[in-house]
Design a protein around this motif. Structure first.
Motif, mmCIF file in Angstrom:
data_model
loop_
_atom_site.group_PDB
_atom_site.id
_atom_site.type_symbol
_atom_site.label_atom_id
_atom_site.label_comp_id
_atom_site.label_asym_id
_atom_site.label_seq_id
_atom_site.Cartn_x
_atom_site.Cartn_y
_atom_site.Cartn_z
ATOM 1 N N LYS A 3 0.826 -1.208 0.000
ATOM 2 C CA LYS A 3 0.000 0.000 0.000
ATOM 3 C C LYS A 3 0.859 1.255 0.000
ATOM 4 O O LYS A 3 0.476 2.274 0.539
ATOM 5 N N GLY A 4 2.058 1.170 -0.565
ATOM 6 C CA GLY A 4 2.904 2.336 -0.671
ATOM 7 C C GLY A 4 3.847 2.550 0.494
ATOM 8 O O GLY A 4 4.513 3.568 0.555
ATOM 9 N N ARG A 5 3.907 1.601 1.434
ATOM 10 C CA ARG A 5 4.848 1.722 2.553
ATOM 11 C C ARG A 5 5.745 0.499 2.549
ATOM 12 O O ARG A 5 5.268 -0.628 2.431
ATOM 13 N N THR A 33 7.213 5.960 2.999
ATOM 14 C CA THR A 33 6.062 5.995 2.112
ATOM 15 C C THR A 33 6.526 6.300 0.698
ATOM 16 O O THR A 33 7.284 7.240 0.475
ATOM 17 N N SER A 109 6.046 13.763 -4.448
ATOM 18 C CA SER A 109 4.652 13.410 -4.662
ATOM 19 C C SER A 109 4.045 14.270 -5.769
ATOM 20 O O SER A 109 4.632 15.249 -6.225
#
Length: 118
Positions: A3-5, A33, A109
């Motif tokens: 989940k992106g971690r 993250t 990001s």
């Protein structure tokens, strides 16, 4: 998970199970993250860590993870579904993995990229 971690840990001990436990404990304490946009990374990156040079490029949906060895494992654990990468130089899996984490830390990001363009 996925989940992106993602985290990385290296444990040393006389027996394998203790080393795995130490490594996973360290990784869980040092999670980072990964910024994802539609299952891929937001922008292209080139990172050098010791002798390993790593080139990461975002890919279109359906491409899959085009990477080898440790880079593929880290990408799959981070939840990246589409990515193209090339490892140049060193073949040390630990250095390649640390190069991948250096790249994740340098990634910006979507919001940060939008602010930089203004």
């Amino acid at each position: 998970l996925r989940k992106g971690r993602v985290g990385v840990g290296l444990g040393k001990a006389p027996d394998v199970s203790s080393a795995i436990r130490k490594g996973s404990t360290y990784a869980k304490k040092h999670l980072i993250t990964v910024p994802l946009i539609n299952g891929t990374i937001p922008h292209e990156l080139t990172v050098k860590y010791k002798a390993s040079k790593l080139i990461l490029r975002p890919a279109k949906p359906g491409t899959g993870v085009i990477a080898g060895g440790a880079v593929r494992q880290v990408c799959e654990m981070a939840g990246i579904k589409n990515l193209m990468s090339k490892t140049i130089g060193g073949s040390n899996k630990i250095n390649n993995m640390k190069a991948m984490f250096t790249a994740f830390k340098q990634m910006k990001s979507k919001e940060t990229l939008a602010r930089m363009r203004k």
